[in-house]
Design an enzyme around this catalytic site. Structure first.
Site, PDB file in Angstrom:
ATOM      1  CB  CYS A 120      -8.787  -2.014  -0.534  1.00  0.00           C
ATOM      2  SG  CYS A 120     -10.000  -2.748   0.700  1.00  0.00           S
ATOM      3  CB  SER A 124      -8.989   1.960   3.436  1.00  0.00           C
ATOM      4  OG  SER A 124      -8.993   1.699   4.771  1.00  0.00           O
ATOM      5  CB  CYS A 125      -6.852  -3.795   2.783  1.00  0.00           C
ATOM      6  SG  CYS A 125      -8.329  -4.594   3.945  1.00  0.00           S
TER       7      CYS A 125
END
Length: 221
Positions: A120, A124-125
Site C-alpha cells: 500500500c 497501510s491498507c
C-alpha cells in the site's frame, strides 16, 4: 530494509541489559485524542460503548489463520479456488469469514511464471478481515516505496530470491480494494489434509514476501 524491522534492534537474544520501563501515568497525545473522540461520539449517540467494544473484539479475532484456512481450501478444492479468484470476498464469506467494512478482496495466484507482491504505497491498507493487523514493516515508507520501484531487491532482503524469468507483479492496495496472495502449494504435500496445509501458510506468504516452505520435519514424510 529488513524483514524483521529495525536492523539496529537485536531480535535474537536477550543477554544484553534492558532499561526499566517507566510509566509516567500520563496519557500520550494519541490516547488523549482517541478518548476525546470516543466520548464525543458516545455523547452525541452516534455510536454506543457496547458497539465500540464489539468492534474491538472483532478486530482482535482476526489473524492470519483465517487467510491460511482460505488458502488451504483453495489448494484442495479446484471449484472453490475458481470462485476465490473470481470474487475473493464472496469466497471467504462461504467459509464464514465476515467482512466488517465495504472493501473488496482480490486474490492473486502465484504460479511458476508470476510472483505477486502486495503493498500500500499511500498508507497501510491491508486485508484485515482475513489477516488481522499488518506487520510494522508493511507500514514503513521504505517498504512502501521500494516494493514498487525495486521489488526483486526488496524480496531478496526477505530471503526470497525470484528467478529472472519469473515476472513480479506488485499490486497497490486502496481504501476500497485489498489484495491477498494465493501462494504456490509445495509439491511434497500431495495427500495432505486442509489443517496440515493451513499450518504451512504464514502471513508473509499471503502478502507475497515469502514462499510457502515445509517444516524441517516435513521433509521426512
Amino acid at each position: 530494509m529488513s524483514a524483521h524491522g529495525d536492523p539496529n534492534v537485536d531480535h535474537h537474544g536477550h543477554d544484553h541489559p534492558h532499561s526499566e520501563i517507566v510509566h509516567t501515568g500520563r496519557p500520550g497525545y494519541y490516547e488523549i485524542m482517541e478518548t476525546a473522540v470516543r466520548e464525543l461520539l458516545i455523547e452525541h449517540r452516534l455510536i454506543g460503548a457496547d458497539e465500540i467494544r464489539r468492534q474491538i473484539e472483532v478486530l482482535d479475532s482476526r489473524t492470519p489463520a483465517l487467510g491460511a484456512k482460505v488458502v488451504a481450501r483453495a489448494w484442495v478444492d479446484p471449484d472453490f479456488k475458481e470462485r476465490l479468484l473470481a470474487d475473493g470476498r464472496a469466497a471467504c464469506e462461504e467459509l464464514g469469514i465476515s467482512f466488517y467494512d465495504d472493501t473488496g478482496l482480490i486474490v492473486l495466484e502465484n504460479t511458476d511464471q508470476v510472483h505477486n507482491l502486495i503493498v500500500c504505497t499511500l498508507c497501510s491498507c491491508y486485508p484485515r478481515p482475513v489477516l488481522g493487523l499488518p506487520p510494522d514493516w508493511y507500514k514503513l515508507k521504505p517498504f512502501r516505496s521500494r516494493a514498487v520501484s525495486e521489488p526483486r531487491a526488496v524480496l531478496a532482503e526477505f530471503g526470497t530470491i525470484i528467478p529472472d524469468d519469473v515476472e513480479i507483479r506488485v499490486s497497490d492496495s486502496t481504501a476500497m480494494v485489498r489484495y491477498l496472495v494465493l501462494p504456490r502449494r509445495p509439491a511434497e504435500t500431495e495427500g495432505w489434509g486442509e489443517e496440515e496445509l493451513a499450518a504451512l501458510v504464514t502471513r508473509d506468504t499471503m502478502i507475497g514476501v515469502a514462499p510457502v516452505k515445509l517444516p524441517i520435519a516435513g521433509a521426512d514424510r
